[in-house]
Scaffold this motif. Sequence first.
Motif, PDB file in Angstrom:
ATOM      1  N   VAL A  13       5.754 -19.409  15.970  1.00  0.00           N
ATOM      2  CA  VAL A  13       4.432 -19.870  16.164  1.00  0.00           C
ATOM      3  C   VAL A  13       4.351 -21.292  16.571  1.00  0.00           C
ATOM      4  CG1 VAL A  13       2.213 -19.785  15.051  1.00  0.00           C
ATOM      5  CG2 VAL A  13       3.960 -18.155  14.354  1.00  0.00           C
ATOM      6  N   ASP A  14       3.774 -21.585  17.561  1.00  0.00           N
ATOM      7  CA  ASP A  14       3.827 -23.012  18.183  1.00  0.00           C
ATOM      8  C   ASP A  14       2.660 -22.921  19.177  1.00  0.00           C
ATOM      9  OD1 ASP A  14       4.235 -25.616  19.301  1.00  0.00           O
ATOM     10  OD2 ASP A  14       5.671 -25.690  18.061  1.00  0.00           O
ATOM     11  N   ASP A  15       1.713 -23.987  19.034  1.00  0.00           N
ATOM     12  CA  ASP A  15       0.534 -23.979  19.966  1.00  0.00           C
ATOM     13  C   ASP A  15       0.950 -24.660  21.251  1.00  0.00           C
ATOM     14  OD1 ASP A  15       0.763 -26.427  18.410  1.00  0.00           O
ATOM     15  OD2 ASP A  15      -1.382 -26.862  18.891  1.00  0.00           O
ATOM     16  N   TYR A  16       2.160 -25.238  21.331  1.00  0.00           N
ATOM     17  CA  TYR A  16       2.330 -25.840  22.636  1.00  0.00           C
ATOM     18  C   TYR A  16       3.132 -24.908  23.603  1.00  0.00           C
ATOM     19  CZ  TYR A  16       1.034 -30.596  21.001  1.00  0.00           C
ATOM     20  OH  TYR A  16       0.227 -31.412  20.462  1.00  0.00           O
ATOM     21  N   PRO A  17       2.754 -24.341  24.684  1.00  0.00           N
ATOM     22  CA  PRO A  17       3.310 -23.271  25.586  1.00  0.00           C
ATOM     23  C   PRO A  17       4.688 -23.372  25.833  1.00  0.00           C
ATOM     24  CG  PRO A  17       1.108 -23.804  26.158  1.00  0.00           C
ATOM     25  CD  PRO A  17       1.454 -24.888  25.258  1.00  0.00           C
ATOM     26  N   ASP A  18       5.218 -24.563  26.124  1.00  0.00           N
ATOM     27  CA  ASP A  18       6.472 -25.077  26.449  1.00  0.00           C
ATOM     28  C   ASP A  18       7.412 -24.963  25.433  1.00  0.00           C
ATOM     29  OD1 ASP A  18       5.492 -25.609  29.267  1.00  0.00           O
ATOM     30  OD2 ASP A  18       5.506 -27.749  28.915  1.00  0.00           O
ATOM     31  N   VAL A  19       7.095 -25.342  24.256  1.00  0.00           N
ATOM     32  CA  VAL A  19       7.893 -25.520  23.202  1.00  0.00           C
ATOM     33  C   VAL A  19       8.010 -23.883  22.689  1.00  0.00           C
ATOM     34  CG1 VAL A  19       7.940 -25.929  20.671  1.00  0.00           C
ATOM     35  CG2 VAL A  19       7.304 -27.657  22.088  1.00  0.00           C
ATOM     36  N   LEU A  20       6.869 -23.170  22.635  1.00  0.00           N
ATOM     37  CA  LEU A  20       7.001 -21.718  22.390  1.00  0.00           C
ATOM     38  C   LEU A  20       8.072 -20.950  23.506  1.00  0.00           C
ATOM     39  CD1 LEU A  20       5.994 -19.905  20.365  1.00  0.00           C
ATOM     40  CD2 LEU A  20       4.012 -19.406  22.037  1.00  0.00           C
ATOM     41  N   GLU A  21       7.845 -21.337  24.618  1.00  0.00           N
ATOM     42  CA  GLU A  21       8.819 -20.838  25.597  1.00  0.00           C
ATOM     43  C   GLU A  21      10.208 -20.993  25.122  1.00  0.00           C
ATOM     44  OE1 GLU A  21       9.320 -20.074  30.331  1.00  0.00           O
ATOM     45  OE2 GLU A  21       7.786 -21.338  29.702  1.00  0.00           O
ATOM     46  N   VAL A  22      10.484 -22.355  25.031  1.00  0.00           N
ATOM     47  CA  VAL A  22      11.803 -22.659  25.038  1.00  0.00           C
ATOM     48  C   VAL A  22      12.401 -21.980  23.623  1.00  0.00           C
ATOM     49  CG1 VAL A  22      13.320 -24.746  24.530  1.00  0.00           C
ATOM     50  CG2 VAL A  22      11.650 -24.687  26.275  1.00  0.00           C
ATOM     51  N   TRP A  23      11.820 -22.137  22.738  1.00  0.00           N
ATOM     52  CA  TRP A  23      12.267 -21.689  21.369  1.00  0.00           C
ATOM     53  C   TRP A  23      12.449 -20.040  21.376  1.00  0.00           C
ATOM     54  CZ3 TRP A  23      15.112 -24.388  18.762  1.00  0.00           C
ATOM     55  CH2 TRP A  23      14.856 -25.417  18.294  1.00  0.00           C
ATOM     56  N   THR A  24      11.346 -19.463  22.098  1.00  0.00           N
ATOM     57  CA  THR A  24      11.478 -18.036  22.271  1.00  0.00           C
ATOM     58  C   THR A  24      12.798 -17.524  23.121  1.00  0.00           C
ATOM     59  OG1 THR A  24       9.370 -17.470  22.045  1.00  0.00           O
ATOM     60  CG2 THR A  24      10.532 -15.778  23.188  1.00  0.00           C
ATOM     61  N   LEU A  25      12.940 -18.400  24.121  1.00  0.00           N
ATOM     62  CA  LEU A  25      14.327 -18.097  25.079  1.00  0.00           C
ATOM     63  C   LEU A  25      15.385 -18.405  24.428  1.00  0.00           C
ATOM     64  CD1 LEU A  25      12.822 -19.479  28.419  1.00  0.00           C
ATOM     65  CD2 LEU A  25      13.332 -17.096  27.904  1.00  0.00           C
ATOM     66  N   TYR A  26      15.468 -19.406  23.622  1.00  0.00           N
ATOM     67  CA  TYR A  26      16.903 -19.674  22.922  1.00  0.00           C
ATOM     68  C   TYR A  26      16.932 -18.692  21.776  1.00  0.00           C
ATOM     69  CZ  TYR A  26      19.923 -21.707  19.485  1.00  0.00           C
ATOM     70  OH  TYR A  26      20.765 -22.198  18.885  1.00  0.00           O
ATOM     71  N   LEU A  27      16.263 -18.338  21.019  1.00  0.00           N
ATOM     72  CA  LEU A  27      16.261 -17.305  20.035  1.00  0.00           C
ATOM     73  C   LEU A  27      16.683 -15.849  20.406  1.00  0.00           C
ATOM     74  CD1 LEU A  27      13.517 -18.479  17.485  1.00  0.00           C
ATOM     75  CD2 LEU A  27      15.877 -18.927  17.265  1.00  0.00           C
ATOM     76  N   ARG A  28      16.169 -15.551  21.592  1.00  0.00           N
ATOM     77  CA  ARG A  28      16.624 -14.231  22.175  1.00  0.00           C
ATOM     78  C   ARG A  28      18.061 -14.478  22.803  1.00  0.00           C
ATOM     79  NH1 ARG A  28      10.808 -12.989  25.304  1.00  0.00           N
ATOM     80  NH2 ARG A  28       9.886 -12.184  23.398  1.00  0.00           N
TER      81      ARG A  28
END
Length: 128
Positions: A13-28
């Motif tokens: 959960v993060d309100d910054y779209p770029d941060v959310l996308e980077v962490w999502t891609l990394y964790l996947r």
Amino acid sequence: MNNGLPPTRILIVDDYPDVLEVWTLYLRAVGFDVAAAADGGSALRLARAETPDIVVLDLQLPDVSGLDVARQLRGDVLTAAVPLIALTGRAMPNEIAEAHDAGFDAVLVKPCEPAQLLQEIHRVLAAR
């Protein structure tokens, strides 16, 4: 990481779209099943609907604060035992203590190295 069991499900959960996308891609990329939310209300709905194995949560969100999300998750029988990691730019000792008081199992300060987040996820999951 695949031992015949379904992958660990993380809600990030993060309100910054770029941060959310980077962490999502990394964790996947490292083998997790990832759900993502950009605000506290969405995080609460997803957590209650899907009961993740762990939640990584920013403290400063536009609607419901991460602290309030944590308190609500801890107060709900469905999510009370889900481990919580705060990933935040709030680094003052009193703010970190407040996060622990709200129910977070760990607090990481941004910017955070991916390896540090991964290590903390594994540590918190193992402790539960």
